[in-house]
Design a protein around this motif. Structure first.
Motif, short mmCIF file in Angstrom:
data_model
loop_
_atom_site.label_atom_id
_atom_site.label_comp_id
_atom_site.label_asym_id
_atom_site.label_seq_id
_atom_site.Cartn_x
_atom_site.Cartn_y
_atom_site.Cartn_z
N ALA A 43 -26.23 -4.44 -12.90
CA ALA A 43 -27.57 -3.87 -13.05
C ALA A 43 -28.64 -4.96 -13.06
N ASP A 44 -28.32 -6.11 -13.64
CA ASP A 44 -29.25 -7.24 -13.68
C ASP A 44 -28.65 -8.41 -12.90
N SER A 45 -29.49 -9.20 -12.26
CA SER A 45 -29.00 -10.32 -11.46
C SER A 45 -28.37 -11.42 -12.31
N GLN A 46 -28.72 -11.45 -13.59
CA GLN A 46 -28.08 -12.36 -14.51
C GLN A 46 -28.13 -11.76 -15.91
N GLY A 47 -27.20 -12.17 -16.74
CA GLY A 47 -27.17 -11.59 -18.07
C GLY A 47 -26.07 -12.19 -18.93
N VAL A 48 -25.96 -11.67 -20.13
CA VAL A 48 -24.96 -12.13 -21.09
C VAL A 48 -24.17 -10.92 -21.58
N ILE A 49 -22.85 -11.01 -21.49
CA ILE A 49 -21.97 -9.96 -22.01
C ILE A 49 -21.46 -10.45 -23.36
N ASN A 50 -21.91 -9.81 -24.41
CA ASN A 50 -21.51 -10.20 -25.77
C ASN A 50 -20.72 -9.03 -26.36
N PRO B 195 -17.91 -18.63 -19.39
CA PRO B 195 -17.42 -18.11 -20.68
C PRO B 195 -17.80 -19.04 -21.82
N LYS B 196 -18.44 -18.51 -22.83
CA LYS B 196 -18.84 -19.32 -23.99
C LYS B 196 -17.74 -19.34 -25.05
N THR B 197 -16.80 -18.42 -24.92
CA THR B 197 -15.61 -18.40 -25.77
C THR B 197 -14.40 -18.33 -24.85
N GLY B 198 -13.22 -18.52 -25.40
CA GLY B 198 -12.03 -18.59 -24.54
C GLY B 198 -10.96 -17.58 -24.89
N ARG B 199 -11.32 -16.32 -24.97
CA ARG B 199 -10.35 -15.28 -25.30
C ARG B 199 -9.45 -14.96 -24.10
N THR B 200 -8.25 -14.50 -24.37
CA THR B 200 -7.33 -14.09 -23.32
C THR B 200 -7.96 -12.98 -22.48
N HIS B 201 -7.92 -13.15 -21.16
CA HIS B 201 -8.45 -12.16 -20.21
C HIS B 201 -9.93 -11.85 -20.44
N GLN B 202 -10.65 -12.78 -21.08
CA GLN B 202 -12.05 -12.50 -21.44
C GLN B 202 -12.91 -12.11 -20.25
N ILE B 203 -12.92 -12.93 -19.21
CA ILE B 203 -13.78 -12.66 -18.06
C ILE B 203 -13.40 -11.35 -17.40
N PRO C 11 -15.06 -12.35 -31.55
CA PRO C 11 -16.29 -12.58 -30.78
C PRO C 11 -15.97 -13.14 -29.40
N ALA C 12 -16.65 -12.62 -28.39
CA ALA C 12 -16.45 -13.10 -27.01
C ALA C 12 -17.77 -12.97 -26.26
N THR C 13 -18.16 -14.05 -25.60
CA THR C 13 -19.42 -14.06 -24.87
C THR C 13 -19.24 -14.67 -23.48
N THR C 14 -19.76 -13.99 -22.47
CA THR C 14 -19.70 -14.47 -21.09
C THR C 14 -21.07 -14.34 -20.44
N THR D 294 -17.12 -27.59 -20.82
CA THR D 294 -17.91 -26.97 -19.75
C THR D 294 -16.98 -26.24 -18.80
N ARG D 295 -17.19 -24.94 -18.64
CA ARG D 295 -16.35 -24.15 -17.75
C ARG D 295 -17.22 -23.23 -16.89
N VAL D 296 -16.98 -23.25 -15.60
CA VAL D 296 -17.70 -22.38 -14.68
C VAL D 296 -16.69 -21.71 -13.76
N TYR D 297 -16.76 -20.39 -13.66
CA TYR D 297 -15.89 -19.63 -12.77
C TYR D 297 -16.71 -18.96 -11.68
N GLU D 298 -16.03 -18.63 -10.60
CA GLU D 298 -16.64 -17.81 -9.56
C GLU D 298 -15.75 -16.62 -9.32
N ALA D 299 -16.37 -15.47 -9.05
CA ALA D 299 -15.58 -14.25 -8.84
C ALA D 299 -16.26 -13.36 -7.82
N LEU D 300 -15.44 -12.60 -7.12
CA LEU D 300 -15.92 -11.55 -6.23
C LEU D 300 -15.66 -10.25 -6.97
N ILE D 301 -16.69 -9.46 -7.17
CA ILE D 301 -16.57 -8.29 -8.03
C ILE D 301 -16.93 -6.98 -7.31
#
Length: 311
Positions: A182-189, A233-241, A211-214, A170-177
């Protein structure tokens, strides 16, 4: 700290750096190669190349970086330990600290600090196999803060690494972007890998896409120029987020690598570093199998940036 060992019978001949990469999974191959080039890793007392073939009976000597206290901009920083037992250590890593020695960062790293921390702990048999040794299961970038777990034994490293490979962590990050999604929530695949033109970056423009999913969710928006998001992050690629947020036009504030110079400041306020924090980490105990989860609040530099953006 000097470590010596002899390659046992039955080991197949292979490159020195490849052999050490498998024997020392907590040290990157790049770091191993650099240590060999500096003469800090020797074969039968001689300085050799990383490509030198090793065989049974060869004696390898490794002179690892000396333990040091953790320091940041000349200031001593104590380890922020969230949990520790004989199997593993959970800590809150501050931003600005490199996890493992690399070219240009041979001291003042998180590894140095953990080695120093372990030396202060009483052990019944200092040179025994039970002596705690930091074995990194995952890493956070230099300018990313947050929760990390470090294995102390080979068994714990294997158990934790398997969980990361199976994506059961289980991993949860927080970021200021920058900008507003465009959408308040979503999946980047978006499959990513080393960029074709710049090997220091990861992107979709790669010859080796993985494959990388966030998942992301809006926490708060600041006018029309910035927002606060939660990322899983659903996968753990380098610099994924970092790469994923850049791909949707919302790079992390302070991350000029994936957002350009514009993200260095907002409304004339300079951004102190990459505004990314690993808030939560959950996994099963490597020995008991019991699920445990650890969370930390936003560090002070991100909190102050949030207040400034609100105003």
């Amino acid at each position: 700290m000097i470590t010596q060992f002899v390659i046992t019978p039955g080991e197949k001949p292979k490159r020195l750096d490849v052999f050490l990469r498998h024997r020392e999974p907590d040290i990157s191959r790049t770091c191993i190669q650099r240590l060999i080039e500096l003469g800090r890793i020797r074969l039968n007392t001689a300085v050799v190349k990383p490509s030198h073939t090793v065989k049974p009976g060869d004696r390898i000597t490794i002179d690892t970086p000396q333990p040091e206290t953790l320091s940041l901009a000349g200031k001593t920083v104590p380890l922020d330990v969230l949990y520790e037992d004989e199997c593993h250590l959970v800590l809150n890593k501050p931003a600005g600290i490199v996890v493992h020695p690399t070219s240009g960062h041979w001291s003042g790293t998180l590894l140095n600090a953990i080695l120093s921390h372990f030396q202060l702990q009483p052990t019944p048999h200092h040179d025994s196999i039970d002596t705690p040794k930091p074995r990194f299961v995952h890493r956070l970038d230099k300018n990313t803060s947050g929760v990390m777990v470090v294995a102390k034994t080979r068994e714990a490293h294997r158990a934790l690494a398997w969980q990361f490979e199976q994506h059961t962590i289980t991993r949860v990050y927080e970021a200021l972007i920058w900008d507003i999604p465009a959408d308040s929530q979503g999946v980047i695949n978006l499959p990513i890998g080393r960029d074709r033109k710049n090997r220091k970056l990861v992107s979709a423009q790669t010859n080796e896409p993985k494959p990388a999913t966030t998942e992301y969710r809006m926490v708060q928006r600041f006018g029309k120029k910035a927002s606060h998001v939660q990322l899983v992050p659903k996968t753990g690629r380098t610099h994924q987020i970092r790469a994923h947020m850049g791909s949707i036009g919302c790079p992390i504030l302070g991350d000029t690598t994936y957002g350009g110079q514009k993200v260095n400041s907002i409304e004339k306020r300079m951004i102190p570093r990459v505004m990314l924090h690993a808030r939560t980490l959950g996994f099963r105990h490597p020995k008991t199998g019991k699920f445990q989860e650890y969370s930390t609040t936003l560090p002070s530099d991100m909190q102050s940036t949030v207040q400034a953006l609100k105003n």
